[in-house]
Write an enzyme that holds these catalytic residues in place. Structure first.
Site, PDB file in Angstrom:
ATOM      1  N   ASP A 557     -28.436   0.179  42.960  1.00  0.00           N
ATOM      2  CA  ASP A 557     -29.579   1.039  42.669  1.00  0.00           C
ATOM      3  C   ASP A 557     -29.455   2.393  43.363  1.00  0.00           C
ATOM      4  O   ASP A 557     -30.051   3.380  42.947  1.00  0.00           O
ATOM      5  CB  ASP A 557     -30.897   0.375  43.085  1.00  0.00           C
ATOM      6  CG  ASP A 557     -30.968   0.132  44.590  1.00  0.00           C
ATOM      7  OD1 ASP A 557     -30.007  -0.430  45.126  1.00  0.00           O
ATOM      8  OD2 ASP A 557     -31.979   0.520  45.209  1.00  0.00           O
ATOM      9  N   GLN A 559     -26.472   3.879  43.692  1.00  0.00           N
ATOM     10  CA  GLN A 559     -25.384   4.586  43.034  1.00  0.00           C
ATOM     11  C   GLN A 559     -25.859   5.312  41.777  1.00  0.00           C
ATOM     12  O   GLN A 559     -25.208   6.229  41.297  1.00  0.00           O
ATOM     13  CB  GLN A 559     -24.263   3.606  42.645  1.00  0.00           C
ATOM     14  CG  GLN A 559     -23.585   2.937  43.832  1.00  0.00           C
ATOM     15  CD  GLN A 559     -22.625   1.857  43.392  1.00  0.00           C
ATOM     16  OE1 GLN A 559     -22.030   1.941  42.329  1.00  0.00           O
ATOM     17  NE2 GLN A 559     -22.494   0.821  44.207  1.00  0.00           N
ATOM     18  N   CYS A 560     -26.978   4.887  41.225  1.00  0.00           N
ATOM     19  CA  CYS A 560     -27.506   5.480  40.001  1.00  0.00           C
ATOM     20  C   CYS A 560     -28.757   6.308  40.324  1.00  0.00           C
ATOM     21  O   CYS A 560     -29.429   6.064  41.319  1.00  0.00           O
ATOM     22  CB  CYS A 560     -27.864   4.405  38.973  1.00  0.00           C
ATOM     23  SG  CYS A 560     -26.498   3.297  38.572  1.00  0.00           S
ATOM     24  N   THR A 561     -29.038   7.278  39.472  1.00  0.00           N
ATOM     25  CA  THR A 561     -30.263   8.058  39.626  1.00  0.00           C
ATOM     26  C   THR A 561     -31.413   7.245  39.060  1.00  0.00           C
ATOM     27  O   THR A 561     -31.608   7.182  37.844  1.00  0.00           O
ATOM     28  CB  THR A 561     -30.145   9.404  38.879  1.00  0.00           C
ATOM     29  OG1 THR A 561     -29.006  10.105  39.370  1.00  0.00           O
ATOM     30  CG2 THR A 561     -31.391  10.239  39.084  1.00  0.00           C
ATOM     31  N   VAL A 562     -32.152   6.591  39.927  1.00  0.00           N
ATOM     32  CA  VAL A 562     -33.256   5.732  39.489  1.00  0.00           C
ATOM     33  C   VAL A 562     -34.539   6.545  39.569  1.00  0.00           C
ATOM     34  O   VAL A 562     -35.052   6.806  40.664  1.00  0.00           O
ATOM     35  CB  VAL A 562     -33.353   4.459  40.358  1.00  0.00           C
ATOM     36  CG1 VAL A 562     -34.513   3.590  39.894  1.00  0.00           C
ATOM     37  CG2 VAL A 562     -32.044   3.681  40.294  1.00  0.00           C
TER      38      VAL A 562
END
Length: 692
Positions: A557, A559-562
């Site tokens: 979570d 590593q990604c643009t949440v």
């Protein structure tokens, strides 16, 4: 005595003269005709139904235009309000010889016969737009983009000329109260009968009202005193427009025996300097209608348009410079922007916007949306920088990608985004650069190949920033923004930063250093409300630690643009609008920061409104705040010590920043500041221990 009176009355009567239409065809019409010729009509020369329109709101001095746009070929009339449809037919010939040899007399006769049949059958009573029909003869030379055309606006006329007694403008014939009542009645009529260009006027005890022509039997008073009206495209003070000719023939043929006296209202309605004006409308008094004609006998008719030399001959237009679809797209984009300037923002500087070269660092969620917004503002030169590829999760949030970009390991984002921009608007100069931006905390080491690779990346980024006017920082990580922040400050470039949280966003403009080749602009550094543009902080000015590697040991979570899907579009739009506002301020990047409080006290110098330093949004509360902060003298990205060290040492300075985690903190004095803070906290604690 009676005969002398008759002679005197006859002397007062004057022949009613009408102003013919002038054809006006937009480039979009010819482009649509070309497409239909190639794809649909092909070698067919049969007549086809089309639609034009005219208005009654022309500025005095302009001719009465009948306009045709690309929408002329729709199955139902499409016309911009407040205008009135005009049905017609187009006959497009395959050769220039066929155009020249076409039976013009027969074409006009056929069109006039249709008008006469609409009058005698009563079809024009229910649909008066049939009175303004036209014929268009064309030939399209699609090799040279030469278009030959000739309009005919068939008008019937009796053996004896139609006469009237007087012509007066409305303000001389009616009181202001009556004019206001007419304006109100017309607005009600227009809502109830959109596109209706003809009407009847009743002046009964119930007040003024307008009625459709088909209600003549109910509206006509027993006295036979009729006031008819039409929406007049003419702007002359003494002559009505062409649509009245066939309307008078309709009145004579259908109800001539009931009409004892006839006045005609030539309704003209235009807005000048924000104020509506109808006083220049004409009132034609004492019109003498011709006798009813035999339905079998077609009256006399005229209608072929004269050319620019006032001769009965066709017109020709060469659109080779504008028929290219790319040029049409460019002109359409420019038109949308120019419409803002015509009425809403007369001082809007569109050339500055279109000529601004924008560098987008990051072609992900923010980068895609910013690029789309910049297109909408007419920006023509965009460069996108990214080093990642399109994954299957990207297209639903990143608006320039589609599913096919993910297949086979994914295309490079910058390349796919640039190609997508060109598909959307071929006139854009969109370039792609596959580049990894060197970052502090990401150690390069001493390996010669690795150092050379980083050196090349730095040189590429330096060159890109030098070649552009505005830079957007739209990357995922904090440390990836450090080098562009340093370079934009060093090279005096406008820098817009946008960052996302889950339901928050931050958009800001970095402080702008005066270019070395330009004189310093006087700034008020004493104001507590407005911070000068050259004293505004950057993204790193609020940090007390140097940027480090934030990509190490991250969970999925992280590593990604949440973030909430809509927040990137909001932030991207605000980032774009912030740049445009900077470009519209007389000081550009040196403009001081505005706040909401400023808006209440004084008008902003920016034509578009407030020009803040930062916009911080909180989607959970649907709220934005506009903080402003001064530059930090120990900033690791834009402080004087950092900029001067970079200027002196160049790449060697950057290499130290990449390899040594504490180098920037030591250089700027953050290490010393941190130590002093810790010592102060210890003394505070000691004081607390020994206090009573």
């Amino acid at each position: 005595g009676a005969r002398a009176t008759d002679v005197k009355m006859a002397e007062k009567e004057t022949i009613l003269q009408f102003i013919p239409f002038v054809s006006k065809l937009g480039a979009g019409f010819w482009h649509e005709l070309s497409q239909r010729k190639l794809e649909k009509y092909k070698l067919s020369e049969e007549a086809r139904d089309i639609y034009g329109y005219y208005t009654n709101n022309a500025v005095p001095g302009l001719p009465p235009y009948l306009s045709l746009e690309y929408t002329a070929f729709e199955d139902t009339p499409v016309y911009p309000p407040p205008s009135f449809p005009s049905p017609g037919s187009i006959l497009n010939t395959n050769t220039l010889d066929a155009f020249k040899n076409a039976d013009k007399k027969k074409l006009l006769e056929t069109a006039a016969q249709k008008v006469w049949e609409a009058i005698t059958s009563g079809a024009a009573v229910d649909n008066p737009s049939l009175l303004t029909t036209f014929v268009l003869l064309t030939h399209a030379d699609l090799k040279k983009y030469n278009f030959y055309y000739w309009f005919a606006f068939p008008a019937l006329y009796p053996d004896q000329p139609i006469t009237m007694t007087t012509t007066v403008t409305l303000d001389k014939a009616w009181s202001q109260q009556q004019i206001s009542a007419l304006e109100k009645a017309y607005d009600q009529f227009r809502v109830a009968h959109p596109g209706a260009g003809y009407f009847l006027v009743s002046l009964g005890e119930g007040g003024m009202a307008l009625h459709p022509v088909r209600e003549f039997q109910a509206v006509c008073p027993a006295s036979g005193e009729v006031v008819a009206g039409f929406c007049d495209p003419s702007t002359l003070e003494s002559n009505p427009g062409w649509p009245l000719r066939n309307f008078l023939m309709l009145l004579a043929q259908q109800w001539g025996d009931r009409i004892k006296s006839l006045d005609v209202l030539c309704y003209r309605d235009y807005t000048r300097e924000g104020r509506r004006v109808i006083n220049h409308s004409l009132l034609l008094k004492g019109i003498k209608l011709p006798a009813k004609s035999s339905e079998e006998d077609l009256p006399k008719y005229i209608g072929w348009e004269r050319n620019e030399k006032n001769k009965l001959a066709p017109k020709v237009v060469n659109l080779s410079s504008s028929m290219d679809p790319i040029r049409l797209a460019e002109s359409s984009v420019d038109l949308n922007l120019k419409l803002m300037r015509w009425r809403l923002l007369p001082t809007l500087d569109l050339p500055t916007i279109s000529q601004t070269r924008c560098l987008l660092l990051g072609a992900g969620t923010l980068g895609c949306n910013v690029a789309r917004c910049l297109l909408g503002w007419g920006v023509r030169h965009l460069t996108l920088v990214d080093n990642s590829t399109v994954s299957y999760s990207n297209p639903v949030r990143q608006s320039l990608f589609q599913f096919s970009d993910c297949v086979g390991g994914g295309r490079h984002k910058a390349v796919a985004a640039a190609e997508s921009l060109k598909l959307i608007f071929p006139g854009v100069q969109a370039e792609a650069v596959d580049l990894s931006i060197p970052m502090p905390g990401h150690s390069v080491g001493s390996d010669a190949k690795a150092v050379d690779k980083i050196r090349q990346d730095v040189q590429t980024l330096e060159k890109l920033i030098s070649e552009h006017d505005a830079v957007f920082l739209l990357m995922d990580t904090r440390e990836s923004r450090w080098l562009p922040t340093l370079l934009t400050a060093s090279k005096a470039k406008i820098c817009i930063n946008a960052a996302l949280g889950f339901d928050t966003f931050m958009v800001m403009r970095h402080g702008f250093r005066t270019p070395k080749d330009q004189p310093e602009v006087p700034q008020d550094n004493t104001s507590t409300r407005k911070i000068p543009g050259n004293d505004l902080g950057c993204y790193f000015c609020s940090d007390v630690v140097a940027p480090t590697d934030s990509t190490r040991d991250r969970t999925l979570d992280q590593q990604c643009t949440v973030s909430r899907p809509g927040i990137s579009m909001i932030a991207s739009a605000i980032a774009t609008e912030l740049l445009v506002s900077i470009l519209q301020h007389p000081l550009r990047g040196l403009a001081p920061s505005d706040s909401l409080a400023d808006d209440e006290e004084e008008e902003s110098e920016c034509a578009l409104g407030l020009l803040p330093h930062q916009i911080r949004g909180f989607l959970s509360r649907f709220q934005n705040v506009l903080p402003a902060s001064r530059a930090f003298d120990k900033c690791t990205a834009c402080s004087d010590i950092v900029l001067s060290s970079y200027a002196k040492e160049g790449f060697d300075f950057l290499l130290k920043s990449f390899n040594s985690p504490n180098f920037l903190e030591d250089l700027t004095g953050l290490t010393e500041l941190y130590a002093e803070t810790q010592e102060a906290q210890i003394w505070d604690l000691s004081d607390g221990e020994f206090s009573d």
